[in-house]
Write a protein that holds these residues in place. Structure first.
Motif, PDB file in Angstrom:
ATOM      1  N   ARG A 298       0.820  -1.206   0.000  1.00 46.90           N
ATOM      2  CA  ARG A 298       0.000   0.000   0.000  1.00 46.90           C
ATOM      3  C   ARG A 298       0.857   1.259   0.000  1.00 46.90           C
ATOM      4  O   ARG A 298       0.347   2.369   0.014  1.00 46.90           O
ATOM      5  CB  ARG A 298      -0.916   0.006   1.220  1.00 46.90           C
ATOM      6  N   MET A 299       2.186   1.075   0.098  1.00 50.48           N
ATOM      7  CA  MET A 299       3.145   2.177   0.114  1.00 50.48           C
ATOM      8  C   MET A 299       2.866   3.153   1.247  1.00 50.48           C
ATOM      9  O   MET A 299       2.827   4.367   1.049  1.00 50.48           O
ATOM     10  CB  MET A 299       3.150   2.910  -1.229  1.00 50.48           C
ATOM     11  N   ASP A 300       2.587   2.617   2.438  1.00 54.50           N
ATOM     12  CA  ASP A 300       2.394   3.493   3.574  1.00 54.50           C
ATOM     13  C   ASP A 300       3.471   3.263   4.629  1.00 54.50           C
ATOM     14  O   ASP A 300       3.310   3.621   5.789  1.00 54.50           O
ATOM     15  CB  ASP A 300       1.001   3.291   4.181  1.00 54.50           C
ATOM     16  N   GLY A 301       4.554   2.644   4.225  1.00 57.46           N
ATOM     17  CA  GLY A 301       5.674   2.460   5.129  1.00 57.46           C
ATOM     18  C   GLY A 301       5.569   1.231   6.011  1.00 57.46           C
ATOM     19  O   GLY A 301       6.466   0.956   6.783  1.00 57.46           O
ATOM     20  N   GLN A 302       4.458   0.519   5.928  1.00 63.18           N
ATOM     21  CA  GLN A 302       4.333  -0.693   6.732  1.00 63.18           C
ATOM     22  C   GLN A 302       4.367  -1.904   5.808  1.00 63.18           C
ATOM     23  O   GLN A 302       3.753  -1.906   4.742  1.00 63.18           O
ATOM     24  CB  GLN A 302       3.003  -0.681   7.478  1.00 63.18           C
ATOM     25  N   VAL A 303       5.057  -2.926   6.253  1.00 59.52           N
ATOM     26  CA  VAL A 303       5.157  -4.131   5.435  1.00 59.52           C
ATOM     27  C   VAL A 303       3.966  -5.030   5.723  1.00 59.52           C
ATOM     28  O   VAL A 303       3.629  -5.276   6.879  1.00 59.52           O
ATOM     29  CB  VAL A 303       6.470  -4.861   5.736  1.00 59.52           C
ATOM     30  N   GLN A 304       3.279  -5.473   4.683  1.00 65.30           N
ATOM     31  CA  GLN A 304       2.132  -6.349   4.844  1.00 65.30           C
ATOM     32  C   GLN A 304       2.495  -7.766   4.442  1.00 65.30           C
ATOM     33  O   GLN A 304       3.386  -7.990   3.635  1.00 65.30           O
ATOM     34  CB  GLN A 304       0.963  -5.882   3.961  1.00 65.30           C
ATOM     35  N   LEU A 305       1.750  -8.670   5.011  1.00 66.76           N
ATOM     36  CA  LEU A 305       1.813 -10.057   4.575  1.00 66.76           C
ATOM     37  C   LEU A 305       0.810 -10.185   3.436  1.00 66.76           C
ATOM     38  O   LEU A 305      -0.351  -9.810   3.590  1.00 66.76           O
ATOM     39  CB  LEU A 305       1.427 -10.978   5.732  1.00 66.76           C
ATOM     40  N   VAL A 306       1.262 -10.664   2.291  1.00 69.69           N
ATOM     41  CA  VAL A 306       0.386 -10.733   1.130  1.00 69.69           C
ATOM     42  C   VAL A 306       0.175 -12.200   0.758  1.00 69.69           C
ATOM     43  O   VAL A 306       1.133 -12.931   0.506  1.00 69.69           O
ATOM     44  CB  VAL A 306       0.993  -9.962  -0.061  1.00 69.69           C
ATOM     45  N   CYS A 307      -1.074 -12.628   0.780  1.00 71.65           N
ATOM     46  CA  CYS A 307      -1.396 -14.014   0.442  1.00 71.65           C
ATOM     47  C   CYS A 307      -2.191 -14.038  -0.866  1.00 71.65           C
ATOM     48  O   CYS A 307      -3.120 -13.256  -1.034  1.00 71.65           O
ATOM     49  CB  CYS A 307      -2.235 -14.662   1.525  1.00 71.65           C
ATOM     50  N   CYS A 308      -1.811 -14.933  -1.781  1.00 70.98           N
ATOM     51  CA  CYS A 308      -2.482 -15.016  -3.070  1.00 70.98           C
ATOM     52  C   CYS A 308      -3.053 -16.418  -3.238  1.00 70.98           C
ATOM     53  O   CYS A 308      -2.403 -17.400  -2.902  1.00 70.98           O
ATOM     54  CB  CYS A 308      -1.515 -14.785  -4.221  1.00 70.98           C
ATOM     55  N   SER A 309      -4.255 -16.492  -3.786  1.00 71.72           N
ATOM     56  CA  SER A 309      -4.821 -17.801  -4.074  1.00 71.72           C
ATOM     57  C   SER A 309      -4.669 -18.090  -5.561  1.00 71.72           C
ATOM     58  O   SER A 309      -4.430 -17.188  -6.354  1.00 71.72           O
ATOM     59  CB  SER A 309      -6.290 -17.852  -3.671  1.00 71.72           C
ATOM     60  N   VAL A 310      -4.808 -19.358  -5.934  1.00 74.29           N
ATOM     61  CA  VAL A 310      -4.633 -19.731  -7.342  1.00 74.29           C
ATOM     62  C   VAL A 310      -5.665 -19.054  -8.232  1.00 74.29           C
ATOM     63  O   VAL A 310      -5.461 -18.921  -9.432  1.00 74.29           O
ATOM     64  CB  VAL A 310      -4.684 -21.266  -7.547  1.00 74.29           C
TER      65      VAL A 310
END
Lengths: 721, 715
Positions: A298-310
Motif C-alpha cells: 500500500r506504500m504506507d511504510g508498513q510491510v504487509q503479509l500478502v497471500c495469493c490464491s490460485v
C-alpha cells in the motif's frame, strides 16, 4: 481478530509457488506471478497510466493495472530482488525447464537469458558465503548453479537428487549465508558455498524451505508436513491432510519474532509460533493458496503479509498492533483457556473412573467368558516384539519380519504400525480374519531405503469375542541396514568392486557398529580382528562383505556404490570421523558411467543438429507464407493452395521434429542426472574435505571433458597421481 | 439487523442424550432461569448461574442412563415439576430436588421417548407406545418401525388427545386411543417432534418435525387430515436435526425457530411476511447439539440460546456483549471473575493430577501380579451410518466424548472411502495383500488434537455385501479401543419409499417353499436397508424401495411360504436371486425360485439412465474445456468471438467445476451399472456375455442412446 487490510481479485490464475513482490522501478512494489499459457503477469496498482509496448510485454485485456509478460514456456520458478546492486531497482527472474531469464521490467530489457540444461525447479536470490555479488541460484536435476547479474556462472555444485526447494539462511551463525537445498531424495542439505556442512533426512520430498531468523528455518513436505528446524535439530512439525503450498516467515503478532505462515491447498492460511507450532492466526480463502509473500504493497511504510490464491485473490494483512497482545483469533483467550482446562479436568476424571472400574472388575470373580467380551484381560499380559530377517519363499519375497506376540492366551485383533517413509501411506495395518486370530502376528516389512526408522506399534489385545480391546503402544527402531541378511559361511566369490580405507578404531567398536546397524542373529559371536562378515541384500540378492584387519584397515566389497556410500557415512557418524580418504573401484558402475558420458555427447550433438534444422525450417515457412500470399494477391488460387498444402506438410514435419527434440531432451536430462549423481556418489564414499575435493575435481574433469581423469578421481580421490 | 451471539460455557456434565435438558420457568420476564440436565451416568443436575459461577441447586446419585427429561405440572400453572425417564422407570422431582414420584412402567424395553401433559404421560420404547393417565395404563400401540419421538397436541387447546409418533420409516403416525387415525409421510426419517411456537401455533394443531437427513417441516394435524405448511430442504448438506425450539431471540415479537444438528450446527430461522422460515444465524460447535432452548441463564435481561452438547457441555449463545461499554472498572471485574474461575480450575486440576498419578502407579503395580485383571475402560460412541440420497453414498459419523486418537476402518467388501472436507484427520491406506484375511479396505485415520467427531463418506457397490468395521481409539489412558460394525447390504443403495410407479415394466422374482414369515422377513432385512429388524404385525407385508442412484424401484410382498419381488431393474432382481439362493442353501431350506423377465424393462432402465449419463458426459466435456477457454480469454481479452455455447461455459465455469467435484467417479459408477445390466440381462437367458463387455465400453465411450439400446438388443 486480524482482518485483511486490502483484498484484490485479479482475473488471472496464479501458478502455485510462483509469486514475488519487487520494486521494479525502484519505488513502487509490484506483484509478479506466473499464470497460464507460459505467461507472467505483473500487477502494478501504483502507476496506472504506464503502458508497455514491447514485443514481450502486453497490456492484459482483462485488467487495467496488469501487464503480461510472454515467456512462451511453462514457468517453473520465479523470484524478484536485487541482482545488480548498481541498478538500484529489482530484477525479475523467471526460470523454465530449459532457460533462466533475468528481466529488467522497468526498461523492458533482458539482463541475461541463459540456457540451463539441468532445468530450474527452484530459484533463490541473494548473497551466498563469501561471493561478493548477489547470485540467482537455481536448482535443477541434481545440480545447483548460481549466476551474477551478467549471467556469469559463479557457483556450481551437485546434490543427491532433483532439487525442489532452495533457501538462503545463516545456518552456522557466522554472519554469512548458507544455501539450504531440499531434494527429491527427502534430504535437506546445507551448502557452505560448495561444501556440504549438514544433511537432514526427512520423510518426503521437501517442497518448500524458508529462513526464519538466525539458524532457524521452516520446511514443508509433499505429504502435508510443515515444521521448523534450528540447525540440524527439528523444533516441531505438524502434519495435515492438506498440502502446504507455500511457507513464509513473517512477524504477524509484532512480538519481534517471525512466525511461520503457511498457505494450504484447501485455501487455509495459518500462522504458527516458531517455538511451539501453535496456531496464532488463521484465515480461509475459497481456493488453494498459490503464494505467501511480503511487501509494502500500500506504500504506507508498513510491510504487509500478502497471500495469493490460485484464483487470483490477493489479501494483505498488517501485523497485529500492540493492543491486541498477540490475540489474533476472534474468541477470547480466557474462554478458551477455561474450556481447555475443563476439558483436561473431564479427561482426568474419566481416567480416574477407568481405574475405579478396573478395581471393581478386579475384585469380582475370576476371568469368565463375559469378561472376555467386555475386554477384560489378565493384568500381567505383556506384548513381545522381535525383529528378524526372513529369507522368504516362492510365495513371498525376502523381507524383515516383525513378530508381535502376547504372553498368554489373549489374542491380537490387529496391529497398526505408524512409521514414515517405509509404507505407501504413513501406516500399515495387519488385520487377520476372525478365523485366523492368534496370540502372535507376523508383519512383513520391506523398507525401500537404508534409513533407520522408528516403528510406532499399536496392538489391539483382547479375546476372540471382544468388542473392546486394550491398546498396547510401543516403539521399535528398525536398524539402518535391516534389509541385509548375514550369510555364513562367506560365499566363495565376493564382489569385485571395493572401497578400502583405514580408521583408528578397535575392532570391537566396529562390531558394536555392526550390531546396531544390522539385524544380526543373537548368537552371532564375532571374534577379534581380523574378521570378515558377509551380507546378502534382500532386495536384489547383491553381496556386501566387510573385512576388518588388525591394522584398522577396512575393506567393503559391494557392487552397489550407493550402499558403499551409506555404509561409509554411517560409520563416519558412528565413529565421529571428520575426514576420510578412501580408495575405491567400481568397474561395472564406471563402465556404465562411461557409456552414459558417451551418450551425453551424442545427445548434445543431436540437439545441436535439430536446432539448426529448426532454424532452417522456420526460414522455409517464412518464404512459403510470403509466396502463398503473393499467389493470393495475384489471384493464382491454384498456386496458393499448393503453397498452403506445402506449409501444412511442413507444419506436420515441424511437429514431428518437435516430438523428437522433446524425447532427445528428456533422454539428455536423464543422462545428465546420472552424471551428476555419479559425482555425488563418488563424494559420498569420502568424508569431510576429501569429499569436497572429489566433487570439485570431478566437476573440473567433466568440464574439460577428460573422462579418464574423472575415473581416476573417483578411484583415488585426486586428479594427480 | 445482524444477530450477534457470544459463546459462554457454563458447565460440563456426563455424556447427554437427545432431549435431556430443560430450563425451569422464570419467576418473572427475563429473570435468570435454572437449568436442569440429566446425563448418561444417570445424574440429574439442576444449576443456576450467579455472577459467572455455577450454583448447584441439586444433584442426584448416578444410576441408569437418562433417556429423556421433561417438565410437567398441573395444566395452566407453571410447568416446573421435573420428570426423567431412565430404563423403564419414570421419576419425578420438584424444582428443589425432592423426589415425589417413582413409577415403574413394566415395559419390557427401556423408554426412548416421553411426553407429559398434565396428568397424561406418553411413553414410547423402541416399538411400543403407551399412554398413562395418573400412572394408569390407558392405551397401547405396537409400531411397525422404530419410534424416535412422541408428542401430543396440547390438550388444553385441542379438545381431544392426539398423540403423534415419529417413526423411523419416514412416517408420522397420528393416534386416537390405541389406533392409528392416519399416517403422514414425510421426506426423511423423523428424529424430533416439537409443538410449533411451544403451544401448537394458532390452531394448537401445528407441529414441527426434524429428520435425520437434516430436513425441517411444519405440519398441521387436523382431526381428519394433515396439512403440510412448509418444509426446509437440507441444501447445504448439514447434519441431522436433533432438537428444535421456538423462541424470540431476534427480539421482533415473533418467535424464531432454533435448531440444533448432529454436526454441531446451531441455526436460527426467522419468519418472513409470508410466514416462511428464513435462516438468520448459524454457529458451528464442535459436537452434536443434543438440546436447544431459548431463555435466560447467564445474566438478567439478556436473552440467550442454551444448548447441550453430546459430551455434556452446557453452553449459552448470549446476546450479552463480551466487552461492556459501561466503563473501565466493569471490565476489570469481569476479568477478575474469569481469573478466579481459572485459578480454581487450575488448583482442581492439580489435585486431580496427583490422584491420577497415584492410581496410575497402582495400575502399573497390579500388572505385576499374576491374578489381577485389567478391564478396558468403556467409553460411549455416538455413531450414525446413513445413506445419502443425493449422491448415493453412505456417511459414517463417529463421535466420542473425549478426543479421538485414531480410527481403523476395515472392510471385507470392496468400498471406496471418500475424503470429507470437514475432516482434518490424516488418512493412510494400508495395503491388504494377504487375501486369506478377508480385507478389502484397511485405512487409518489419525486425528488431530481435540477431534471428537469424525465423518467418513463411503461408496458401496450393489451386489457386494459384507461388514465394515471401525476400531475407535480415544486419547484416554489406559488406552483402549472399541469396534463398531456396520452391514453393507447387497442392495445397499436402496431406500424405503412410500409409493412407486406401477406403470413401469417389471421383472418378477417369486420365492416359494417351506419357510416361515419370520424367515422371509429376515432375508429381506439381510438384503435391504431401512427394514425394521422385527417382523411387522400382520400376515402379509409390502415394502417399496427406490434405488437412490438410478431411481429404479423395487416392490417386495411376502408372507409365510411366498415372497414376490418386482423391479424394473434386472440387476436388482439378479442380485436378489443370487443372495437369496445363497442364504437359503446356507440354512438348508428348499426354495423354489422362479423369475419372469420383461425384455422391455431393460430398455426402460436404459432410458432412465440416459438423462443422467448424458448430463454427466456433457458436464465432463464442459469441464475439460474450461481451462483452454480461460486461456483464450486471457489471450484475446474478450470472449465476443466465441460461440455462445463456449461463452456460456465460461460464465458458468465455477458452478460447473463445483458440480463436477461434487460427484467424483459418477460416470464410472454409471458405466459399471450399465455393464451389470448388460451382463444380468443375458445371465437370465443363460448366456455369458463377459467377453462382449469391452465392446460395450467402446460404445459407451462414444455414447449414443440408440446405439446402446441397439447393442443391448443385438448382442
Amino acid at each position: 481478530m486480524l482482518l485483511p487490510v486490502f483484498t484484490l481479485k485479479l482475473r488471472h490464475k496464479i501458478s502455485p509457488r510462483m509469486v514475488a513482490i519487487g520494486r521494479y522501478d525502484g519505488t513502487h512494489p509490484c506483484l509478479a506471478a506466473a499464470t497460464q499459457a507460459g505467461k507472467v503477469f505483473i500487477h502494478n496498482p501504483h502507476t496506472r497510466s504506464q503502458h508497455f509496448s514491447a514485443p514481450r510485454v502486453l497490456q492484459s485485456p482483462l485488467e487495467s493495472d496488469v501487464s503480461l509478460l510472454n515467456i512462451n514456456q511453462a514457468v517453473s520458478c520465479l523470484t524478484a530482488g536485487v541482482l545488480n546492486p548498481e541498478l538500484g531497482y529489482d530484477t525479475l527472474l523467471v526460470g523454465t525447464q530449459t532457460n533462466l531469464l533475468a528481466y529488467d521490467v522497468y526498461n523492458n530489457s533482458d539482463l541475461f537469458y541463459r540456457e540451463v540444461t539441468d532445468g530450474a525447479n527452484a530459484i533463490v536470490l541473494g548473497t551466498l558465503g563469501d561471493i561478493s555479488s548477489p547470485l540467482a541460484i537455481i536448482g535443477g536435476n541434481c545440480a545447483l548453479q548460481g549466476f551474477d547479474h551478467e549471467g556469469n556462472d559463479l557457483f556450481w555444485t551437485v546434490t543427491g537428487d532433483n532439487v525442489h526447494s532452495l533457501a538462503l539462511c545463516d545456518f552456522d551463525g557466522d554472519g554469512k549465508k548458507e544455501l539450504l537445498v531440499g531434494s527429491e531424495d527427502f534430504d535437506i542439505r546445507v551448502f557452505k558455498e560448495d561444501e556440504i556442512v549438514a544433511e537432514m533426512t526427512e520423510t518426503e520430498i521437501i517442497t518448500s524451505l524458508c529462513p526464519m531468523y538466525g539458524s532457524r528455518f521452516g520446511y514443508a513436505l509433499s505429504n502435508g508436513t510443515v515444521g521448523v528446524y534450528d540447525k540440524t535439530a527439528r523444533y516441531w512439525r505438524i502434519k495435515s491432510k492438506n498440502h502446504a503450498m507455500s511457507i513464509h516467515a513473517f512477524d504477524l503478532n509484532s512480538d519481534g519474532v517471525c512466525e511461520l505462515i503457511t498457505g494450504w491447498s484447501n485455501g487455509k492460511v495459518d500462522a504458527r509460533s516458531d517455538r511451539t507450532g501453535e496456531v496464532i492466526f488463521k484465515d480461509n480463502f475459497p481456493a488453494a493458496i498459490a503464494g505467501v509473500v511480503e511487501g509494502d504493497y500500500r506504500m504506507d511504510g508498513q510491510v504487509q503479509l500478502v497471500c495469493c490464491s490460485v484464483d487470483g485473490e490477493i489479501r494483505g494483512y498488517l501485523p497485529g498492533t500492540a493492543e491486541m497482545r498477540g490475540n489474533l483469533m476472534d474468541t477470547s483467550v480466557e474462554q478458551d483457556l477455561i474450556r481447555e482446562l475443563s476439558q483436561k479436568k473431564q479427561h482426568l476424571l474419566l481416567e480416574l473412573r477407568n481405574y475405579e472400574e478396573n478395581a471393581k472388575a478386579e475384585s469380582s470373580s475370576p476371568l469368565s467368558e463375559a469378561d472376555g467380551h467386555r475386554g477384560i484381560i489378565p493384568a500381567n499380559t505383556k506384548l513381545h516384539t522381535a525383529l528378524s530377517v526372513n529369507l522368504g519363499n516362492e510365495n513371498q519375497a525376502a523381507h524383515v519380519e516383525l513378530r508381535v506376540s502376547t504372553s498368554n492366551d489373549t489374542i491380537i485383533r490387529a496391529v497398526l504400525i505408524f512409521a514414515e517413509g517405509i509404507f505407501i501411506g504413513e501406516s500399515h495395518v495387519v488385520h487377520p480374519s476372525i478365523h485366523n486370530l492368534s496370540s502372535s502376528i507376523r508383519v512383513p516389512i520391506t523398507p525401500p531405503k537404508d534409513v533407520p526408522v522408528d516403528l510406532h506399534l499399536k496392538a489391539f489385545v483382547g479375546y476372540r469375542s471382544s468388542t473392546q480391546f486394550h491398546v498396547f503402544e510401543l516403539t521399535r527402531q528398525l536398524p539402518r541396514f535391516s534389509m541385509y541378511a548375514l550369510t555364513s559361511p562367506a560365499p566363495a566369490s565376493e564382489p569385485v568392486s571395493y572401497v578400502n580405507f583405514i580408521i583408528a578404531e578397535r575392532a570391537h567398536r566396529v562390531v558394536v557398529w555392526l550390531s546396531q546397524n544390522f539385524l544380526l542373529l543373537e548368537d552371532t559371536a564375532i571374534q577379534n580382528a581380523p574378521f570378515q562378515v558377509c551380507f546378502t541384500s534382500l532386495r536384489n540378492g547383491g553381496q556386501l562383505c566387510i573385512k576388518v584387519k588388525p591394522s584398522g584397515e577396512i575393506t567393503i566389497n559391494t557392487d552397489d556404490i550407493d550402499l558403499a556410500g551409506d555404509v561409509i557415512q554411517s560409520m563416519a557418524s558412528f565413529f565421529a570421523i571428520e575426514d576420510l580418504q578412501v580408495e575405491a573401484d567400481f568397474p561395472v558402475y564406471f563402465e556404465e558411467l562411461r557409456k552414459v558420458l558417451v551418450k551425453v555427447d551424442e545427445y548434445h550433438s543431436v540437439h545441436q543438429k535439430l536446432s539448426a534444422d529448426m532454424a532452417d525450417n522456420s526460414n522455409l515457412i517464412r518464404s512459403l507464407l510470403v509466396r502463398a500470399e503473393d499467389a493470393r494477391l495475384m489471384r493464382d488460387m491454384k498456386t496458393m493452395k499448393r503453397r498452403y498444402m506445402e506449409l501444412y506438410d511442413l507444419n506436420k514435419d515441424l511437429l514431428n521434429e518437435y516430438k523428437i527434440r522433446c524425447n532427445n531432451h528428456t533422454e539428455l536430462l536423464g543422462n545428465l542426472k546420472a552424471v551428476n549423481q555419479a559425482i555425488q556418489r563418488a563424494g559420498r564414499l569420502r568424508v569431510g574435505k576429501p569429499k569436497n575435493q572429489v566433487i570439485t575435481a570431478c566437476r573440473d574433469a567433466i568440464r574439460s571433458n577428460n573422462i579418464n581423469t574423472l575415473f581416476r578421481i573417483m578411484r583415488v580421490g585426486t586428479a594427480s597421481s | 439487523m445482524d444477530l450477534v451471539l457470544n459463546r459462554a460455557d457454563y458447565v460440563q456434565v456426563g455424556v447427554t442424550s437427545q432431549k435431556t435438558m430443560k430450563l425451569l420457568p422464570a419467576s418473572r420476564h427475563r429473570a435468570t432461569q435454572k437449568v436442569v440436565i440429566g446425563d448418561n451416568d444417570g445424574v440429574v443436575m439442576c444449576f443456576g448461574m450467579k455472577k459467572g459461577e455455577t450454583v448447584t441447586v441439586f444433584k442426584t446419585l448416578p444410576g441408569l442412563k437418562i433417556e429423556r427429561l421433561e417438565l410437567g405440572g398441573v395444566l395452566n400453572t407453571p410447568q416446573e415439576k421435573i420428570f426423567v425417564a431412565a430404563g423403564s422407570e419414570i421419576r419425578g422431582f420438584t424444582k428443589r430436588g425432592k423426589q415425589f414420584l417413582s413409577f415403574e412402567t413394566n415395559l419390557t424395553e427401556s423408554i426412548k421417548a416421553m411426553h407429559i401433559s398434565g396428568s397424561d404421560l406418553f411413553l414410547s420404547a423402541n416399538y411400543i407406545y403407551n399412554h398413562y393417565c395418573d400412572c394408569k395404563d390407558q392405551h397401547y400401540y405396537l409400531s411397525g418401525d422404530k419410534i424416535n419421538d412422541v408428542i401430543c397436541l396440547p390438550v388444553e387447546r385441542v379438545p381431544r388427545i392426539t398423540p403423534v409418533l415419529a417413526c423411523q420409516d419416514r412416517v408420522l403416525r397420528v393416534l386416537q386411543g390405541s389406533d392409528v387415525m392416519y399416517e403422514i409421510e414425510i421426506p426423511g426419517p423423523p428424529t424430533v417432534l416439537e409443538l410449533y411456537n411451544g403451544n401448537g401455533g394458532n390452531s394448537g394443531e401445528d407441529i414441527l418435525f426434524g429428520t435425520s437427513d437434516g430436513k425441517l417441516g411444519l405440519i398441521q394435524i387436523t382431526a381428519s387430515k394433515p396439512i403440510h405448511k412448509w418444509e426446509i430442504r437440507n441444501e447445504k448438506k448439514r447434519g441431522g436435526v436433533l432438537c428444535i425450539d421456538s423462541f424470540d431471540i431476534v427480539g421482533d415479537g415473533v418467535k424464531d425457530l432454533l435448531v440444533g444438528r448432529d454436526d454441531g450446527i446451531v441455526e436460527v430461522y426467522s419468519f418472513d411476511n409470508a410466514n416462511e422460515p428464513v435462516l438468520r444465524y448459524d454457529q458451528v460447535l464442535s459436537e452434536s447439539v443434543t438440546f436447544i432452548q431459548g431463555g435466560c441463564v447467564g445474566k438478567d435481561g439478556y436473552d440467550e440460546i442454551v444448548v447441550a452438547t453430546y459430551s455434556g457441555w452446557v453452553t449459552g449463545l448470549t446476546t450479552e456483549p463480551i466487552h461492556k461499554e459501561s466503563g473501565p472498572g466493569e471490565e476489570v471485574k469481569i476479568n477478575q471473575e474469569m481469573q478466579n474461575k481459572i485459578s480454581s480450575l487450575r488448583s482442581e486440576l492439580e489435585h486431580l493430577q496427583c490422584k491420577v498419578l497415584q492410581e496410575r502407579e497402582n495400575y502399573q503395580k497390579s500388572s505385576q501380579s499374576s491374578k489381577a485383571k485389567s478391564a478396558v475402560p468403556s467409553f460411549s460412541i455416538n455413531d450414525k451410518f446413513t445413506l445419502n440420497k443425493d449422491d448415493a453414498s453412505y456417511s459414517l459419523v463417529l463421535e466420542v466424548q473425549t478426543a479421538i486418537d485414531n480410527v481403523l476402518i476395515q472392510s471385507d467388501v470392496p468400498i471406496d472411502l471418500l475424503d470429507v472436507d470437514k475432516n482434518s484427520a490424516v488418512v493412510s491406506f494400508s495395503s491388504c495383500d494377504s487375501e486369506s484375511n478377508d480385507n478389502f479396505v484397511l485405512a487409518t485415520y489419525r486425528c488431530q488434537a481435540n477431534t471428537t467427531r469424525l465423518e467418513l463418506k463411503i461408496r458401496s457397490i450393489e451386489g457386494q455385501y459384507g461388514t465394515l468395521q471401525a476400531y475407535v481409539t480415544p486419547r484416554i489412558q489406559p488406552k483402549s479401543c472399541q469396534v463398531r460394525q456396520y452391514q453393507i447390504k447387497p442392495l445397499s443403495l436402496h431406500q424405503r419409499t412410500h409409493f412407486i410407479d406401477h406403470g413401469r415394466p417389471m421383472n418378477t422374482l417369486t420365492l416359494t417353499g417351506q419357510f416361515s414369515f419370520a424367515e422371509v422377513h429376515s432375508w429381506v432385512v439381510f438384503c435391504l436397508p431401512e427394514v425394521p429388524e422385527k417382523p411387522p404385525a400382520g400376515e402379509c407385508v409390502t415394502f417399496y424401495f427406490q434405488n437412490t442412484f438410478l431411481d429404479t424401484q423395487l416392490e417386495s410382498v411376502y408372507r409365510k411360504g411366498e415372497g414376490v419381488f418386482k423391479s424394473d431393474n434386472i440387476s436388482t432382481i439378479s442380485i436378489l436371486k443370487d443372495v437369496l439362493s445363497k442364504e437359503a442353501t446356507k440354512r438348508k431350506i428348499n426354495l423354489n425360485i422362479s423369475y419372469e423377465i420383461n425384455e422391455v424393462s431393460v430398455k426402460h432402465t436404459l432410458k432412465l439412465i440416459h438423462p443422467k449419463l448424458e448430463y454427466q458426459l456433457l458436464l465432463a466435456k464442459k469441464v475439460q474445456l474450461i481451462d483452454a477457454l480461460k486461456e483464450l480469454q486471457v489471450h484475446e481479452g474478450n470472449t465476443n468471438f466465441l460461440i455462445p455455447e463456449y461463452r456460456c461455459i465460461l460464465e458458468e465455469a465455477d458452478h460447473l467445476q463445483e458440480e463436477y467435484k461434487k460427484q467424483p467417479a459418477h460416470l464410472e459408477r454409471l458405466y459399471g451399472m450399465i455393464t451389470d445390466l448388460f451382463i444380468d440381462k443375458f445371465k437370465f437367458k443363460g448366456t455369458n456375455v463377459k467377453t462382449k463387455v469391452p465392446l460395450l465400453l467402446e460404445i459407451l465411450d462414444s455414447y449414443d442412446q440408440n446405439a446402446l439400446i441397439a447393442f443391448f438388443d443385438a448382442a
